[in-house]
Design a protein around this motif. Structure first.
Motif, PDB file in Angstrom:
ATOM      1  N   VAL A  48      16.529 -20.281 -54.247  1.00 45.42           N
ATOM      2  CA  VAL A  48      15.828 -21.161 -53.299  1.00 45.42           C
ATOM      3  C   VAL A  48      14.595 -20.446 -52.745  1.00 45.42           C
ATOM      4  O   VAL A  48      13.515 -21.032 -52.660  1.00 45.42           O
ATOM      5  N   LEU A  76      17.163 -28.517 -56.728  1.00 49.39           N
ATOM      6  CA  LEU A  76      16.896 -27.912 -55.417  1.00 49.39           C
ATOM      7  C   LEU A  76      16.072 -28.825 -54.500  1.00 49.39           C
ATOM      8  O   LEU A  76      16.119 -28.676 -53.276  1.00 49.39           O
ATOM      9  N   PRO A  78      16.034 -31.763 -53.038  1.00 43.47           N
ATOM     10  CA  PRO A  78      16.496 -32.403 -51.802  1.00 43.47           C
ATOM     11  C   PRO A  78      16.739 -31.426 -50.647  1.00 43.47           C
ATOM     12  O   PRO A  78      16.646 -31.823 -49.479  1.00 43.47           O
ATOM     13  N   SER A  79      17.043 -30.174 -50.945  1.00 40.34           N
ATOM     14  CA  SER A  79      17.443 -29.259 -49.876  1.00 40.34           C
ATOM     15  C   SER A  79      16.433 -28.160 -49.571  1.00 40.34           C
ATOM     16  O   SER A  79      16.601 -27.427 -48.605  1.00 40.34           O
ATOM     17  N   TRP A  81      13.183 -26.450 -48.114  1.00 38.68           N
ATOM     18  CA  TRP A  81      12.192 -26.741 -47.072  1.00 38.68           C
ATOM     19  C   TRP A  81      10.800 -26.474 -47.628  1.00 38.68           C
ATOM     20  O   TRP A  81      10.524 -25.420 -48.196  1.00 38.68           O
ATOM     21  N   ALA A 101      15.678 -36.768 -53.997  1.00 41.96           N
ATOM     22  CA  ALA A 101      15.900 -36.478 -52.579  1.00 41.96           C
ATOM     23  C   ALA A 101      16.647 -37.604 -51.890  1.00 41.96           C
ATOM     24  O   ALA A 101      17.519 -37.381 -51.072  1.00 41.96           O
ATOM     25  N   ALA A 104      20.428 -37.629 -52.831  1.00 45.88           N
ATOM     26  CA  ALA A 104      21.240 -36.457 -52.489  1.00 45.88           C
ATOM     27  C   ALA A 104      22.232 -36.814 -51.385  1.00 45.88           C
ATOM     28  O   ALA A 104      21.901 -37.565 -50.470  1.00 45.88           O
ATOM     29  N   ALA A 107      23.883 -33.855 -45.713  1.00 47.56           N
ATOM     30  CA  ALA A 107      24.504 -32.561 -45.381  1.00 47.56           C
ATOM     31  C   ALA A 107      25.318 -32.643 -44.123  1.00 47.56           C
ATOM     32  O   ALA A 107      25.157 -33.443 -43.283  1.00 47.56           O
TER      33      ALA A 107
END
Length: 107
Positions: A48, A76, A78-79, A81, A101, A104, A107
């Motif tokens: 990430v 990666l 969707p999560s 930053w 996104a 997803a 969370a």
């Protein structure tokens, strides 16, 4: 006062993203000058970090094409930053990222 605006770089085509997906990647100095430019892609957190760094610091599409992988980026997306204007530019060029996104799980 006017803020410095870093140019936004977007890949030419997601199919050109063929970067390494395992092992250790050392980013060139123009992308990571922190002194911790080695990224172990077998560690999800470092993966990430690498993607965020490359997306934000890329100076030309070739940086993206050489260091990112389409499947990993899509997973990666969707999560991860990212600055809103950078995320918007990528999602405008590649609507499939916006869909990834929105699909997803929360969370």
């Amino acid at each position: 006062m006017r803020r410095y605006a870093k140019p936004i770089v977007v890949a030419d085509d997601l199919n050109l993203l063929r970067g390494q997906t395992t092992g250790v990647v050392t980013l060139p100095r123009h992308l990571d000058w922190s002194g911790a430019a080695d990224y172990d892609l077998d560690s999800p957190g470092r993966m990430v970090d690498l993607y965020r760094t490359v997306l934000i610091e890329a100076t030309k599409p070739d940086d993206l094409h050489a260091l990112l992988d389409r499947a990993v980026l899509t997973g990666l997306w969707p999560s991860i930053w990212l600055p809103p204007e950078l995320r918007r530019a990528w999602e405008q060029r590649f609507p499939e990222l916006r869909r990834a996104a929105s699909e997803a799980p929360a969370a």
